[in-house]
Every structure is written in structure tokens, then in C-alpha cells.
Design an enzyme around this catalytic site. Structure first.
Site, PDB file in Angstrom:
ATOM      1  N   ILE A 122       1.033  -1.026  -0.065  1.00 26.32           N
ATOM      2  CA  ILE A 122       0.109  -0.063   0.076  1.00 26.32           C
ATOM      3  C   ILE A 122       0.817   1.241   0.037  1.00 26.32           C
ATOM      4  O   ILE A 122       1.858   1.193   0.944  1.00 26.32           O
ATOM      5  CB  ILE A 122      -1.070   0.045   1.263  1.00 26.32           C
ATOM      6  CG1 ILE A 122      -2.065   0.980   1.033  1.00 26.32           C
ATOM      7  CG2 ILE A 122      -0.294   0.140   2.457  1.00 26.32           C
ATOM      8  CD1 ILE A 122      -3.198   1.000   1.976  1.00 26.32           C
ATOM      9  N   GLY A 160       0.734  -5.053   1.275  1.00 22.86           N
ATOM     10  CA  GLY A 160      -0.520  -5.301   0.720  1.00 22.86           C
ATOM     11  C   GLY A 160      -0.334  -6.397  -0.372  1.00 22.86           C
ATOM     12  O   GLY A 160      -1.149  -7.029  -0.976  1.00 22.86           O
ATOM     13  N   ASP A 205      -1.198  -9.818   0.577  1.00 28.70           N
ATOM     14  CA  ASP A 205      -2.571  -9.773   0.789  1.00 28.70           C
ATOM     15  C   ASP A 205      -2.945 -10.201  -0.623  1.00 28.70           C
ATOM     16  O   ASP A 205      -4.018 -11.187  -0.688  1.00 28.70           O
ATOM     17  CB  ASP A 205      -3.255  -8.368   1.116  1.00 28.70           C
ATOM     18  CG  ASP A 205      -3.042  -7.805   2.451  1.00 28.70           C
ATOM     19  OD1 ASP A 205      -3.516  -8.684   3.438  1.00 28.70           O
ATOM     20  OD2 ASP A 205      -1.995  -7.063   2.913  1.00 28.70           O
ATOM     21  N   GLU A 259       3.234  -5.143   7.863  1.00 25.32           N
ATOM     22  CA  GLU A 259       2.283  -4.110   8.573  1.00 25.32           C
ATOM     23  C   GLU A 259       2.354  -3.955   9.979  1.00 25.32           C
ATOM     24  O   GLU A 259       2.479  -2.784  10.387  1.00 25.32           O
ATOM     25  CB  GLU A 259       0.749  -4.753   8.400  1.00 25.32           C
ATOM     26  CG  GLU A 259       0.115  -4.404   6.924  1.00 25.32           C
ATOM     27  CD  GLU A 259       0.308  -5.489   6.133  1.00 25.32           C
ATOM     28  OE1 GLU A 259      -0.259  -5.563   4.760  1.00 25.32           O
ATOM     29  OE2 GLU A 259       1.409  -6.440   6.176  1.00 25.32           O
ATOM     30  N   ASP A 317      -4.803  -5.803   7.129  1.00 20.36           N
ATOM     31  CA  ASP A 317      -6.285  -6.047   7.168  1.00 20.36           C
ATOM     32  C   ASP A 317      -7.012  -6.178   6.025  1.00 20.36           C
ATOM     33  O   ASP A 317      -8.135  -5.722   5.727  1.00 20.36           O
ATOM     34  CB  ASP A 317      -6.816  -4.720   7.875  1.00 20.36           C
ATOM     35  CG  ASP A 317      -6.269  -3.308   6.927  1.00 20.36           C
ATOM     36  OD1 ASP A 317      -5.740  -3.479   5.904  1.00 20.36           O
ATOM     37  OD2 ASP A 317      -6.598  -2.193   7.512  1.00 20.36           O
TER      38      ASP A 317
END
Length: 270
Positions: A66, A121, A124, A144, A152
Site C-alpha cells: 500500500i 499489501g 494480501d 504491517e 487488514d
């Protein structure tokens, strides 16, 4: 085809190649990226001539995760009411989750081709893919924890099904880097290749092989595997019985059996 800011999306025969396209920013996932992923995978899902999708990154890296400017923007937009702040943050997280849910729930197999950084990210994202392959220079991290937050958008929910609970906790709690060789040992990636060129060549060949199979059979296989992840064995067996009650009536079954007996390659309809 729809124009994208953060992605390059193209169709090569039956294969959709989706590339994260911010190489000057290490393919960090900026604001447009999240909505564009939903749009791109809706296109993959709805386009019958696309049978497999490949995700890769432009430039020297897959993705650094991210874009930190997104977190800064979120922090600057907070007001004085805790309840309203919390509701706003929650709504935004759910919106980001849709980007990788679109990958997970896509009817077509999705293959990740990973080189260079695969951080935060990006973990993810690859956790939502069906299969993952890497070049030898790949570096992974669930980063993270070092940002003072819990991942998340899918890592903590999907990764235990890929590499096991214990090693996932170690990586999530420490945020340490691990290389392609370790990723292969833990089962995060299926194979490691010497360089980015060899990686893409082999992944595209794999995608081509899968694209030659019955789209109906591939669809059913992916659906059953995904369903089994979140349900009991009994539920999964009941579901496949109901599914195949209709799908075994497909012309693909007759075509595949005939091709097998005649030792010819079948050509299935989209």
C-alpha cells in the site's frame, strides 16, 4: 478496453495479463489501484474468452504494498468524534478488501508471477491468487506490524490456509523478510525461477495449459476448492454432488472423453 491509471490490462488469447504499473513508485498501491482491481477482475470474470488471469508487476519489483500516502490521507481526514472516525475507517477498509476479494472470487484461475519486492499489501494480493510463482530475487514480508497495525485486507485470513498457522504467525508478528527459497519451502510459491524473464515465460505457459482445459470443469474445480476452504468436508461433498448434477451434462465432458480415447487435444467453447 477500459483505461487504467495503476494497471496495464491486456488479453493474450485466452489469458488476461494484469500488471501493476507504477514502477517509479515500486508499484505501490495508490488510490486508483483498489477500484481498478475490482473493475479489472470483473472484466476477467465476465469475459468468456478469458480463461486464466496472470498478475505481475512492471519494472524491478512486484509491489511494495500500500502507498503510504493513502495512510497519511486517512489520518488527516479524521475528526473529533471517535465513533464517526471508526465508522469511516471501517468502511474504507471494507472497500479496499473488495479489490482482493475480486481476485479470490473470480471464476477463472489467477496466477501471481512475483519478482523483487512483495511487501505488505502485496502479500494480501498474492494470498488471494490460486497459485504463486517467483523469481530467485523475490523478497517477501508481512510488513504491517512495523507500521504499527495488523494486516487488514486478507493476509491473516487467507495465508494460514496456504502455509500453516504457526509460520504465518511468526511472519506476521516479526515482519521479517524471507526470500524465494524459503517461500518455496513453506509452500507459499509453487516454483522458483532464475530470473524475471524465465518466470513470466513459465507462468504464461502454465496459463496456456490451463486455458486449454474445459472452462466448465475449471470453473467447478475452483469453486469447490474455494468452498472447501471455509466449510466442512460433508458440506463440500454435498455441494459438489449438487454442482455436478448439472455440470456433468455439459458437452465438454463428451468432448473430453472422446479426445482422450482418440489421443487428440480437445478444443472447448468459451
Amino acid at each position: 478496453m477500459t483505461e487504467y491509471q495503476s494497471l496495464l490490462v491486456e488479453q493474450q488469447g485466452h489469458i488476461a495479463h494484469i500488471r501493476i504499473n507504477r514502477p517509479q513508485k515500486i508499484n505501490a498501491m495508490d488510490a486508483p489501484f483498489w477500484d481498478e482491481m475490482v473493475r479489472a477482475f470483473d472484466w476477467v470474470d465476465q469475459t468468456d474468452s478469458v480463461r486464466v488471469a496472470v498478475i505481475s508487476g512492471e519494472g524491478k519489483h512486484f509491489s511494495a504494498g500500500i502507498d503510504l500516502s493513502l495512510l497519511a490521507q486517512a489520518a488527516s481526514g479524521m475528526g473529533s468524534d471517535i465513533g464517526r472516525n471508526a465508522e469511516r475507517i471501517r468502511r474504507n477498509i471494507l472497500r479496499l478488501q473488495k479489490a482482493f476479494n475480486a481476485v479470490d472470487y473470480c471464476r477463472k484461475p489467477v496466477i501471481a508471477a512475483i519478482h523483487g519486492y512483495c511487501i505488505g499489501g502485496a502479500i494480501d494480493l498474492i494470498s488471494a491468487c490460486d497459485m504463486r510463482y517467483a523469481s530467485r530475487d523475490a523478497v517477501f514480508s508481512i510488513k504491517e506490524i512495523d507500521m504499527g497495525m495488523a494486516a487488514d485486507v486478507g493476509t491473516l485470513q487467507r495465508l494460514p490456509h496456504l502455509i500453516g498457522d504457526g509460520i504465518m504467525r511468526e511472519l506476521a508478528y516479526t515482519g521479517r523478510n524471507f526470500d524465494a527459497a524459503e517461500a518455496l519451502r513453506m509452500g507459499l510459491v509453487n516454483q522458483v525461477y532464475d530470473d524475471h524473464g524465465a518466470l513470466l515465460e513459465e507462468v504464461m505457459q502454465l496459463a496456456h495449459t490451463i486455458a486449454g482445459k474445459s472452462p466448465v470443469a475449471i470453473r467447478g474445480t475452483k469453486e469447490m476448492i474455494r468452498f472447501a476452504r471455509d466449510h466442512s468436508v460433508e458440506d463440500g461433498l454435498n455441494y459438489i454432488a449438487s454442482w455436478n448434477a448439472s455440470m456433468l451434462q455439459s458437452e465438454d465432458l463428451k468432448l473430453a472423453m472422446q479426445a482422450h480415447m482418440t489421443k487428440k487435444n480437445p478444443e472447448f467453447k468459451d
